[in-house]
Write a protein that holds these residues in place. Sequence first.
Motif, PDB file in Angstrom:
ATOM      1  N   UNK A  28       0.827  -1.208   0.000  1.00 61.17           N
ATOM      2  CA  UNK A  28       0.000   0.000   0.000  1.00 61.17           C
ATOM      3  C   UNK A  28       0.861   1.258   0.000  1.00 61.17           C
ATOM      4  N   UNK A  29       2.019   1.208   0.642  1.00 59.09           N
ATOM      5  CA  UNK A  29       2.882   2.385   0.767  1.00 59.09           C
ATOM      6  C   UNK A  29       3.536   2.780  -0.561  1.00 59.09           C
ATOM      7  N   UNK A  30       3.422   1.927  -1.566  1.00 53.05           N
ATOM      8  CA  UNK A  30       3.976   2.227  -2.888  1.00 53.05           C
ATOM      9  C   UNK A  30       2.915   2.935  -3.725  1.00 53.05           C
ATOM     10  N   UNK A  31       3.233   4.105  -4.218  1.00 55.90           N
ATOM     11  CA  UNK A  31       2.306   4.889  -5.037  1.00 55.90           C
ATOM     12  C   UNK A  31       2.354   4.356  -6.471  1.00 55.90           C
ATOM     13  N   UNK A  32       1.506   3.382  -6.745  1.00 56.32           N
ATOM     14  CA  UNK A  32       1.589   2.656  -8.022  1.00 56.32           C
ATOM     15  C   UNK A  32       0.488   3.089  -8.984  1.00 56.32           C
ATOM     16  N   UNK A  33       0.450   4.373  -9.278  1.00 63.12           N
ATOM     17  CA  UNK A  33      -0.475   4.857 -10.300  1.00 63.12           C
ATOM     18  C   UNK A  33      -0.139   4.214 -11.646  1.00 63.12           C
ATOM     19  N   UNK A  34      -1.156   4.078 -12.483  1.00 57.61           N
ATOM     20  CA  UNK A  34      -0.982   3.467 -13.798  1.00 57.61           C
ATOM     21  C   UNK A  34       0.029   4.235 -14.631  1.00 57.61           C
ATOM     22  N   UNK A  35       0.873   3.489 -15.315  1.00 53.68           N
ATOM     23  CA  UNK A  35       1.859   4.036 -16.252  1.00 53.68           C
ATOM     24  C   UNK A  35       2.843   4.998 -15.582  1.00 53.68           C
ATOM     25  N   UNK A  36       3.207   4.704 -14.331  1.00 53.11           N
ATOM     26  CA  UNK A  36       4.231   5.477 -13.642  1.00 53.11           C
ATOM     27  C   UNK A  36       5.314   4.518 -13.147  1.00 53.11           C
ATOM     28  N   UNK A  37       6.416   5.097 -12.646  1.00 53.55           N
ATOM     29  CA  UNK A  37       7.481   4.262 -12.090  1.00 53.55           C
ATOM     30  C   UNK A  37       7.006   3.496 -10.863  1.00 53.55           C
ATOM     31  N   UNK A  38       5.917   3.963 -10.247  1.00 53.22           N
ATOM     32  CA  UNK A  38       5.376   3.248  -9.102  1.00 53.22           C
ATOM     33  C   UNK A  38       4.910   1.848  -9.442  1.00 53.22           C
ATOM     34  N   UNK A  91      -3.305   1.442  -9.346  1.00 57.94           N
ATOM     35  CA  UNK A  91      -4.425   1.955  -8.563  1.00 57.94           C
ATOM     36  C   UNK A  91      -5.054   3.181  -9.215  1.00 57.94           C
ATOM     37  N   UNK A  92      -6.257   3.480  -8.774  1.00 55.64           N
ATOM     38  CA  UNK A  92      -6.906   4.733  -9.119  1.00 55.64           C
ATOM     39  C   UNK A  92      -6.182   5.890  -8.436  1.00 55.64           C
ATOM     40  N   UNK A  93      -6.363   7.112  -8.926  1.00 54.57           N
ATOM     41  CA  UNK A  93      -5.766   8.265  -8.258  1.00 54.57           C
ATOM     42  C   UNK A  93      -6.496   8.614  -6.965  1.00 54.57           C
ATOM     43  N   UNK A  94      -5.792   9.281  -6.072  1.00 58.45           N
ATOM     44  CA  UNK A  94      -6.413   9.762  -4.836  1.00 58.45           C
ATOM     45  C   UNK A  94      -7.347  10.927  -5.158  1.00 58.45           C
ATOM     46  N   UNK A  95      -8.524  10.919  -4.580  1.00 57.55           N
ATOM     47  CA  UNK A  95      -9.507  11.987  -4.775  1.00 57.55           C
ATOM     48  C   UNK A  95      -9.571  12.861  -3.514  1.00 57.55           C
ATOM     49  N   UNK A  96     -10.423  13.856  -3.552  1.00 61.05           N
ATOM     50  CA  UNK A  96     -10.652  14.680  -2.374  1.00 61.05           C
ATOM     51  C   UNK A  96     -11.428  13.887  -1.322  1.00 61.05           C
ATOM     52  N   UNK A  97     -11.301  14.297  -0.081  1.00 61.46           N
ATOM     53  CA  UNK A  97     -12.106  13.709   0.978  1.00 61.46           C
ATOM     54  C   UNK A  97     -11.389  12.740   1.893  1.00 61.46           C
ATOM     55  N   UNK A  98     -10.110  12.439   1.630  1.00 66.37           N
ATOM     56  CA  UNK A  98      -9.373  11.515   2.488  1.00 66.37           C
ATOM     57  C   UNK A  98      -9.092  12.153   3.846  1.00 66.37           C
ATOM     58  N   UNK A  99      -9.213  11.371   4.906  1.00 63.85           N
ATOM     59  CA  UNK A  99      -8.898  11.848   6.255  1.00 63.85           C
ATOM     60  C   UNK A  99      -7.655  11.177   6.825  1.00 63.85           C
ATOM     61  N   UNK A 100      -7.100  10.211   6.078  1.00 63.69           N
ATOM     62  CA  UNK A 100      -5.864   9.533   6.485  1.00 63.69           C
ATOM     63  C   UNK A 100      -4.902   9.561   5.310  1.00 63.69           C
ATOM     64  N   UNK A 101      -3.639   9.253   5.582  1.00 61.31           N
ATOM     65  CA  UNK A 101      -2.617   9.197   4.532  1.00 61.31           C
ATOM     66  C   UNK A 101      -2.962   8.056   3.570  1.00 61.31           C
ATOM     67  N   UNK A 148       0.319 -14.208 -10.398  1.00 64.34           N
ATOM     68  CA  UNK A 148       0.503 -13.122 -11.372  1.00 64.34           C
ATOM     69  C   UNK A 148       0.087 -11.808 -10.731  1.00 64.34           C
ATOM     70  N   UNK A 149       1.045 -10.889 -10.652  1.00 67.94           N
ATOM     71  CA  UNK A 149       0.787  -9.540 -10.141  1.00 67.94           C
ATOM     72  C   UNK A 149       1.004  -8.592 -11.311  1.00 67.94           C
ATOM     73  N   UNK A 150      -0.090  -8.120 -11.882  1.00 70.09           N
ATOM     74  CA  UNK A 150      -0.027  -7.425 -13.166  1.00 70.09           C
ATOM     75  C   UNK A 150      -0.285  -5.924 -13.005  1.00 70.09           C
ATOM     76  N   UNK A 151      -0.024  -5.210 -14.094  1.00 69.69           N
ATOM     77  CA  UNK A 151      -0.370  -3.790 -14.174  1.00 69.69           C
ATOM     78  C   UNK A 151      -1.265  -3.593 -15.396  1.00 69.69           C
ATOM     79  N   UNK A 152      -1.892  -2.426 -15.444  1.00 67.32           N
ATOM     80  CA  UNK A 152      -2.681  -2.088 -16.622  1.00 67.32           C
ATOM     81  C   UNK A 152      -4.129  -2.527 -16.597  1.00 67.32           C
ATOM     82  N   UNK A 153      -4.585  -3.117 -15.483  1.00 69.04           N
ATOM     83  CA  UNK A 153      -5.981  -3.548 -15.456  1.00 69.04           C
ATOM     84  C   UNK A 153      -6.920  -2.365 -15.634  1.00 69.04           C
ATOM     85  N   UNK A 154      -6.500  -1.213 -15.135  1.00 76.58           N
ATOM     86  CA  UNK A 154      -7.349  -0.026 -15.228  1.00 76.58           C
ATOM     87  C   UNK A 154      -7.392   0.555 -16.633  1.00 76.58           C
TER      88      UNK A 154
END
Length: 408
Positions: A28-38, A91-101, A148-154
């Motif tokens: 979870x601590x890895x910021x793995x947005x689609x098509x990024x180094x994450x 993962x999806x991007x972070x949106x507004x409204x989060x109360x935790x990191x 299999x731990x894949x990327x690009x599902x989104x």
Amino acid sequence: MTTSSVPPSFKFPEPNEEECLKALQGLVKIKSYSKTDGEKEATEYMVKLMKEIGIESEIKKFDNGKRQNALGIWKGNGQGKSLLFNGHLDTNPVTEGWTVDPWGGIIKDDCIFGIGVSNMKAGCAAYFCAVKTLIESGWKPKGDVVLTHVVGELQGGPGTVALIEQGYCNVDYFVNCEPTDLKAITMHAESHIFRIELTGITRHMSKREDATDALLAASYLIPKLDELTFANAKNDDVKACNRCHVGVVKAGLGKEMADWRPPQVADFAIIRGAARFGPGQTSNDVENSLEICCIELQLKFPFIKYEIFHERSDSMPSFEVSKNSYIVKTLNKIYEKVRLGEKQPTGALSPQCFFGSDAGHLYKKLGLQGIVCGPGGKFNTMPDERVEIVDYMDCIKIFIRLIVEISG
């Protein structure tokens, strides 16, 4: 009735909750947005974990080396059935409204929080932890267990498609671990993204009786679209996967939809939406239903003109498996044992039947028998995304038993 191949005396090992949560927190601590180094960091993290427990694991690149998946194979002795687990790390991007990191992996209120923890890092960590627990217990599989731990599902699943084309998904059974709240999803829909353009006739509001109001026509059409189902549904489950939704509507003057002259009747409108259709149905069935709606619209607005466009054709295929298949019956039996007699919800169930998943690719391209089942779901794709720890741990216990049952 499904007969178990596991001896009654066999004692299933218990997963270590602290270690299982630690593995998920690290992901979870890895910021793995689609098509990024994450994405790369997340796949490398999973390869590292898999190597630490002694299974064959490596990075598998695709898209001309620009993206990569993580693949692990726990080798059997060739005397049993092979089982593949599939999940995505983007993962999806972070949106507004989060109360935790969003990347803190915070544990509170009996949940673990984080962007992508439900969709679907908890599922990815669950099948890794199931294998880890079995290895540490000394148990060995007869059939291969493939992780299999894949990327690009989104983006429609290019990561899983790449592994299929590279030949790493030729197995007997699979589990796609999208967040289902541990329901057994036996069918989900395919997506059809559409656009409808409406052209009317403008007049000043003083003479609106002589106009054909494109905005008014769009407003009339939208609820009709929302009620649509599609032809050629072979059974009630397929019909349950039918849904049409309008997400965007714009109107104004001319194709530029000028909005600075509100006293004038809008003569151009665009409706954009998504339809979901089930196995055995096609995009043609969707387009025919859209056409019928627009023809009926012209009965109400005789001078309205319309055009229908299919905007995207790269969506995930639909998926289905018989509720009486071996993988489903086995999973149902295991769920009932882990949850002390509770029956597992099974079928083309809402809302998951309207989702897409990489199960569609495994089913359509390889004809594999599989199931969609994973932890999380109720807090999916929302601020403070989270997974209940009891669901995460129960999922690991279910996967432990499934591996022993199928590949033992």
